[in-house]
Design an enzyme around this catalytic site. Structure first.
Site, short mmCIF file in Angstrom:
data_model
loop_
_atom_site.label_atom_id
_atom_site.label_comp_id
_atom_site.label_asym_id
_atom_site.label_seq_id
_atom_site.Cartn_x
_atom_site.Cartn_y
_atom_site.Cartn_z
N TYR A 31 0.85 -1.20 0.00
CA TYR A 31 0.00 0.00 0.00
C TYR A 31 0.89 1.25 0.00
O TYR A 31 0.64 2.20 -0.76
CB TYR A 31 -0.92 -0.02 1.22
CG TYR A 31 -1.55 1.32 1.54
CD1 TYR A 31 -2.55 1.84 0.74
CD2 TYR A 31 -1.11 2.07 2.63
CE1 TYR A 31 -3.11 3.09 1.01
CE2 TYR A 31 -1.66 3.31 2.92
CZ TYR A 31 -2.66 3.82 2.10
OH TYR A 31 -3.20 5.05 2.37
N ASN A 32 1.93 1.25 0.84
CA ASN A 32 2.82 2.41 0.90
C ASN A 32 3.42 2.67 -0.49
O ASN A 32 3.47 3.81 -0.96
CB ASN A 32 3.97 2.18 1.89
CG ASN A 32 3.48 1.81 3.28
OD1 ASN A 32 2.35 2.11 3.65
ND2 ASN A 32 4.32 1.14 4.06
N TYR A 100 0.92 -6.90 16.94
CA TYR A 100 0.05 -7.15 15.78
C TYR A 100 -1.22 -7.91 16.15
O TYR A 100 -1.20 -8.82 16.98
CB TYR A 100 0.80 -8.00 14.74
CG TYR A 100 1.90 -7.27 14.03
CD1 TYR A 100 1.62 -6.49 12.92
CD2 TYR A 100 3.22 -7.38 14.47
CE1 TYR A 100 2.64 -5.81 12.26
CE2 TYR A 100 4.24 -6.70 13.81
CZ TYR A 100 3.94 -5.93 12.71
OH TYR A 100 4.95 -5.25 12.07
N TRP A 101 -2.30 -7.58 15.48
CA TRP A 101 -3.52 -8.39 15.49
C TRP A 101 -3.84 -8.66 14.01
O TRP A 101 -4.50 -7.85 13.36
CB TRP A 101 -4.70 -7.64 16.11
CG TRP A 101 -4.58 -7.35 17.55
CD1 TRP A 101 -5.11 -8.08 18.57
CD2 TRP A 101 -3.92 -6.22 18.15
NE1 TRP A 101 -4.82 -7.48 19.77
CE2 TRP A 101 -4.08 -6.35 19.55
CE3 TRP A 101 -3.19 -5.13 17.66
CZ2 TRP A 101 -3.55 -5.42 20.44
CZ3 TRP A 101 -2.66 -4.20 18.55
CH2 TRP A 101 -2.85 -4.36 19.92
N ARG A 102 -3.28 -9.73 13.46
CA ARG A 102 -3.50 -9.95 12.03
C ARG A 102 -3.85 -11.41 11.72
O ARG A 102 -4.05 -11.75 10.57
CB ARG A 102 -2.31 -9.47 11.21
CG ARG A 102 -1.15 -10.40 11.20
CD ARG A 102 0.14 -9.88 10.60
NE ARG A 102 0.10 -9.05 9.43
CZ ARG A 102 1.22 -8.51 8.92
NH1 ARG A 102 2.39 -8.73 9.47
NH2 ARG A 102 1.15 -7.76 7.84
N ALA A 256 10.98 3.19 3.90
CA ALA A 256 11.99 3.72 2.97
C ALA A 256 12.02 2.86 1.70
O ALA A 256 11.93 3.37 0.58
CB ALA A 256 13.37 3.72 3.62
N ASP A 258 9.76 0.84 0.64
CA ASP A 258 8.46 0.87 -0.06
C ASP A 258 8.36 2.10 -0.96
O ASP A 258 7.90 2.02 -2.10
CB ASP A 258 7.29 0.90 0.95
CG ASP A 258 7.39 -0.20 1.98
OD1 ASP A 258 8.01 -1.24 1.67
OD2 ASP A 258 6.85 -0.03 3.09
#
Ligand code: ADP
Length: 310
Positions: A31-32, A100-102, A256, A258
């Protein structure tokens, strides 16, 4: 019209504003890259491929994609899963820690939305970008299907682009990552690895060693990032080491690589030379690390890129 797809996971980022208040934003490696490409090259159609939920935060994420002018035709909404999330905190020594919650994130299910019909629509792209992060998080039993879909895109002439972005905690073992990365390098046309990623997995210590390691694959374009030290490229048999102007005011190095990837690929898709593309990618990365968080403020980013004619 030039068109690229970015497949991956965008997450909700939480930060403590004060003792009782959280602020949120959105970030994730592909996304970045998509955001920074679109900001610099608005005529390219930049599309996200991901799965989100139907929860309020997923809706806000979708709105954010749109406000960054990303195409959302292939952002799928899972009926029961939600967007992944992480909390970022900085300790008194300035070290960042992530929670994280993924595990239950919708993005793990993205492959099930890539039906034959969708894959046929994706063949209209010039490029398809994926990284080691979506590779790590997609359900293990959908990996074979994922590789078949990529093979179809490649057969249709879509350039496949891979950045390993190795994150140890996402893989069951180093061997599991190596096995999947081998498939990724084998099928890709362009690779943008960072030396650091390869060093942990393959014991590679320099950009030159990284380039040598990649000779076993049929990459037409190879770009090795090595922090402020250099970027080394190999196009066909032509190898070149590009100098990077180090930034002294480094605030946060998140994204950086990305930013570099998005702007480098945008420049290449716009017909720029490898040399120009590296300089533009490095300018974007050098700008982003002077701001906290993954996504630098639009005005400051645009101002910096205008200095190099973007
Ligand atoms: P990744 O974030 O993928 O690990 P790197 O650390 O190699 O990648 O950084 C990506 C790019 O960011 C580099 O190729 C370089 O252009 C830029 N960069 C990183 N650190 C610096 C720095 N201190 N000064 C200037 N540019 C930097």
């Amino acid at each position: 019209m030039t068109k690229i797809f970015f497949l991956g996971e965008c997450m909700v980022e939480l930060r403590e504003l004060d003792d009782s208040t959280m602020g949120h934003s959105f970030a994730g490696d592909v996304y970045n890259s998509a955001v920074y490409m679109k900001r610099c090259f608005p005529t390219i159609t930049v599309s996200m491929i991901t799965a989100i939920g139907r929860d309020r935060l997923s809706e806000k994420m979708l709105s954010r994609f749109k406000s960054e002018d990303l195409d959302t035709q292939f952002v799928f909404q899972h009926p029961s899963k939600v967007a992944g999330m992480y909390f970022i905190e900085t300790d008194s020594a300035g070290e960042r820690r992530f929670t994280y919650w993924r595990n239950d994130s919708a993005a793990k299910k993205v492959v099930q939305f890539l039906t034959d019909d969708v894959v046929e629509q994706l063949t209209a792209a010039d490029m398809f970008f994926f990284s080691g992060i979506p590779l790590a998080i997609i359900d293990e039993d959908s990996r074979d299907a994922f590789w078949q879909k990529l093979a179809r895109l490649k057969q249709a002439g879509v350039k496949l682009v891979f950045d390993p972005n190795y994150r140890a905690q996402l893989w069951a073992s180093k061997d599991a990552a190596i096995e999947q990365f081998n498939k990724a390098f084998q099928i890709s046309d362009i690779a943008l690895p960072g030396v650091e990623d390869l060093s942990v997995l393959y014991g590679i210590a320099s950009a030159e060693e990284a380039i040598d390691f990649c000779q076993q694959y049929q990459l037409e374009e190879l770009v090795v990032k090595n922090g402020p030290k250099s970027v080394v490229t190999q196009i066909g048999t032509e190898r070149h080491s590009h100098q990077i102007t180090p930034v002294t005011n480094v605030v946060d190095t998140t994204s950086a690589g990305d930013a570099f990837n998005g702007v480098y690929l945008g420049a290449r898709l716009s017909g720029r030379s490898v040399f120009e593309a590296v300089q533009l990618g490095a300018k974007a990365a050098g700008t982003v690390i002077q701001h906290p968080g993954a996504i630098a403020p639009l005005a400051a980013f645009k101002q910096a890129m205008s200095e190099v004619g973007i």
